[in-house]
Design an enzyme around this catalytic site. Structure first.
Site, mmCIF file in Angstrom:
data_model
loop_
_atom_site.group_PDB
_atom_site.id
_atom_site.type_symbol
_atom_site.label_atom_id
_atom_site.label_comp_id
_atom_site.label_asym_id
_atom_site.label_seq_id
_atom_site.Cartn_x
_atom_site.Cartn_y
_atom_site.Cartn_z
ATOM 1 N N ARG A 113 38.459 34.850 50.577
ATOM 2 C CA ARG A 113 39.584 34.581 49.856
ATOM 3 C C ARG A 113 40.760 34.683 50.768
ATOM 4 N NH1 ARG A 113 41.438 39.553 49.621
ATOM 5 N NH2 ARG A 113 40.246 41.333 49.327
ATOM 6 N N GLY A 140 44.522 36.886 51.227
ATOM 7 C CA GLY A 140 44.951 38.283 50.977
ATOM 8 C C GLY A 140 44.122 39.234 51.927
ATOM 9 N N ALA A 143 45.728 43.179 41.220
ATOM 10 C CA ALA A 143 45.577 42.346 42.630
ATOM 11 C C ALA A 143 45.247 40.756 42.397
ATOM 12 C CB ALA A 143 45.117 43.172 43.691
ATOM 13 N N LEU A 144 45.537 39.853 43.225
ATOM 14 C CA LEU A 144 45.115 38.595 43.155
ATOM 15 C C LEU A 144 44.705 38.112 44.629
ATOM 16 C CD1 LEU A 144 46.866 38.681 40.679
ATOM 17 C CD2 LEU A 144 47.140 36.310 41.055
ATOM 18 N N GLY A 145 43.546 37.340 44.575
ATOM 19 C CA GLY A 145 43.183 36.826 46.102
ATOM 20 C C GLY A 145 42.441 35.626 45.629
ATOM 21 N N PHE A 147 41.265 37.781 40.048
ATOM 22 C CA PHE A 147 42.141 38.846 39.985
ATOM 23 C C PHE A 147 41.224 40.196 39.657
ATOM 24 C CE2 PHE A 147 41.566 36.597 35.796
ATOM 25 C CZ PHE A 147 41.129 37.896 34.913
ATOM 26 N N CYS A 179 45.973 46.089 49.805
ATOM 27 C CA CYS A 179 46.506 44.799 50.098
ATOM 28 C C CYS A 179 47.325 44.736 51.443
ATOM 29 C CB CYS A 179 47.375 44.479 48.810
ATOM 30 S SG CYS A 179 46.259 44.294 47.286
#
Length: 247
Positions: free
Chosen positions: A101, A103, A175-177, A189, A206
């Site tokens: 991913r 990030g 957090a998102l990736g 997420f 992150c």
């Protein structure tokens, strides 16, 4: 944020699967399996269209789960952002994976609501930045139901409390990736609900050294049932994607 009207051939059904507490590698393998099946169907559909045959709709799946303690590092992340060696990981009952991913490094663990949407964005809109904003917005609207004002910080993905310019204590709650292949998404997420935040102390979360991490439990001062949060989040996500939820 207004969803696009469905176009001919788009499938706006979103199947939700609850995986419970599942090993990270098992969930990752399942995501890869779903993504590969969707990409294969898209390939068949392209040849079907050229032959004048009817194309089959592609599926959209949202996996909801929790993981045992695990740290994951994205493609652009720095290994030194994990502050534990192999022996210390074992001592803390945690594992570590480098993954595909976007990030940097993040933590997953019990009490955290993890969502992996395997969506064919051709069914919605082909804009990965808009997709990230939709995921963030669903979390922001969910937090508003708990009277917690949340938002974005310029240049950073995810959802933050204390996000306003000049705020004294910016802290990330989600957090998102993601990864996208032929407009099919995976990863997603990680929304801190009743998460043990001490595990974030063993990483540079992150890759951001000067900001804190929080959870819904910490902000409200009480344990929050995950199914309650799931219901709110799914409702907002369905509205933002103009999707129909199925199981």
């Amino acid at each position: 944020m207004v969803p696009s009207a469905p176009q001919a051939g788009q499938n706006r059904q979103l199947r939700v699967e609850h995986l419970g507490l599942i090993d990270y590698e098992a969930a990752w393998a399942y995501q890869e399996q779903l993504l590969a099946a969707t990409v294969a169907r898209k390939t068949r559909n392209r040849f079907a269209a050229e032959a004048g045959s009817v194309a089959e709709p592609t599926a959209n799946v949202l996996l909801l789960c929790q993981h045992p303690h695990v740290y994951t590092l994205g493609k652009s992340g720095k290994p030194e952002h994990l502050l534990l060696n192999a022996a210390q990981l074992l001592q803390h009952g945690a594992t570590y994976h480098r993954i595909n991913r976007g990030g940097d490094i993040t933590y997953h663990g019990p009490g955290q609501l993890v969502g992996y949407p395997i969506l064919d964005l051709d069914n919605f809109f082909t804009d990965i930045h808009r997709y990230l904003r939709v995921l963030e917005e669903a979390v922001i609207r969910t937090l508003a139901e708990y009277d917690l004002p949340a938002g974005r910080i310029a240049g950073l993905t995810g959802v933050w409390l204390g996000y306003e310019d000049g705020a004294a204590n910016p802290r990330k709650i989600c957090a998102l990736g993601v990864k996208c292949s032929r407009w099919v998404t995976m990863h997603g997420f990680a929304f801190n609900i009743n998460t043990d935040l001490s595990y974030f102390g063993h990483i540079v979360p992150c890759g951001i050294p000067d900001k804190a991490v929080t959870s819904l439990q910490q902000e409200l001062g009480r344990v929050v049932p995950l199914p309650e949060v799931e219901e709110k989040l799914l409702r907002h996500l369905a509205i933002l994607l103009d999707a129909t939820l199925t199981s």
